[in-house]
Design a protein around this motif. Structure first.
Motif, PDB file in Angstrom:
ATOM      1  N   ALA A 108       0.829  -1.204   0.000  1.00 34.36           N
ATOM      2  CA  ALA A 108       0.000   0.000   0.000  1.00 34.36           C
ATOM      3  C   ALA A 108       0.862   1.251   0.000  1.00 34.36           C
ATOM      4  O   ALA A 108       0.580   2.221  -0.723  1.00 34.36           O
ATOM      5  N   LYS A 109       1.940   1.234   0.780  1.00 36.83           N
ATOM      6  CA  LYS A 109       2.854   2.388   0.805  1.00 36.83           C
ATOM      7  C   LYS A 109       3.527   2.566  -0.550  1.00 36.83           C
ATOM      8  O   LYS A 109       3.644   3.694  -1.036  1.00 36.83           O
ATOM      9  N   LYS A 112       0.983   4.151  -2.802  1.00 34.69           N
ATOM     10  CA  LYS A 112       0.803   5.563  -2.455  1.00 34.69           C
ATOM     11  C   LYS A 112       1.986   6.394  -2.925  1.00 34.69           C
ATOM     12  O   LYS A 112       1.822   7.458  -3.517  1.00 34.69           O
ATOM     13  N   ASP A 113       3.182   5.891  -2.691  1.00 27.31           N
ATOM     14  CA  ASP A 113       4.376   6.626  -3.102  1.00 27.31           C
ATOM     15  C   ASP A 113       4.426   6.827  -4.617  1.00 27.31           C
ATOM     16  O   ASP A 113       4.783   7.911  -5.097  1.00 27.31           O
ATOM     17  N   CYS A 115       1.861   6.971  -6.651  1.00 24.30           N
ATOM     18  CA  CYS A 115       0.835   7.957  -7.016  1.00 24.30           C
ATOM     19  C   CYS A 115       1.281   9.368  -6.658  1.00 24.30           C
ATOM     20  O   CYS A 115       1.169  10.284  -7.479  1.00 24.30           O
ATOM     21  N   VAL A 116       1.798   9.552  -5.462  1.00 16.92           N
ATOM     22  CA  VAL A 116       2.220  10.886  -5.024  1.00 16.92           C
ATOM     23  C   VAL A 116       3.357  11.407  -5.897  1.00 16.92           C
ATOM     24  O   VAL A 116       3.310  12.534  -6.384  1.00 16.92           O
TER      25      VAL A 116
END
Length: 154
Positions: A108-109, A112-113, A115-116
């Motif tokens: 998940a991280k 997220k990373d 995407c960011v």
């Protein structure tokens, strides 16, 4: 403001739900590609929804050829990180996926990373209909306790 182009991968029950939502907002979104490993099912979904768009059994080929702004993928969780990696590769601006987001916090991280760092907006869809509050609300609606419901924001 023009329409956002959308490509969808996965046309099972939830995928068809996402597709119907996109088609219901045709003033904002234009479907530019469909993808599913079951070609016959995909063709039937396209026919049932009056869609004449490119269809693919290979998701990377779909993204490469259609270059959508929005990528909706309804897959098993073990495929989702690879879908985000493809989104990065093909310059996707927004993604929509189902829960669970990932199979681990580490994954998940990583998602997220990605995407960011690539300025990708992401939304994870959650069905709330099983929550006790939503079931109580449904009972009130079905019983006529609160009148005719025209719209609900939750």
């Amino acid at each position: 403001m023009g329409k956002h182009t959308v490509a969808i991968m996965g046309l099972g029950v939830r995928g068809k739900t996402h597709l119907r939502a996109i088609l219901a907002n045709a003033d904002r979104y234009e479907v530019v590609g469909l993808c599913d490993i079951d070609e016959a099912k995909m063709k039937k979904v396209a026919e049932d929804n009056g869609l004449n768009v490119p269809m693919f059994t290979d998701v990377e080929q779909m993204l490469k050829e259609t270059r959508p702004e929005v990528f909706v993928f309804i897959t098993y969780p073990n495929l989702r990180l690879s879908m985000i990696e493809l989104a990065v590769k093909y310059g996707i601006k927004a993604i929509s996926l189902e829960k669970p987001m990932a199979e681990s916090m580490k994954e998940a991280k990583a998602m997220k990373d990605l995407c960011v760092s690539n300025h990708i907006k992401a939304v994870v869809c959650h069905q709330q209909k099983y929550l006790s509050q939503m079931q109580a609300l449904k009972r009130k609606i079905d019983n006529g306790d609160i009148g005719q419901v025209m719209k609900l924001h939750a």
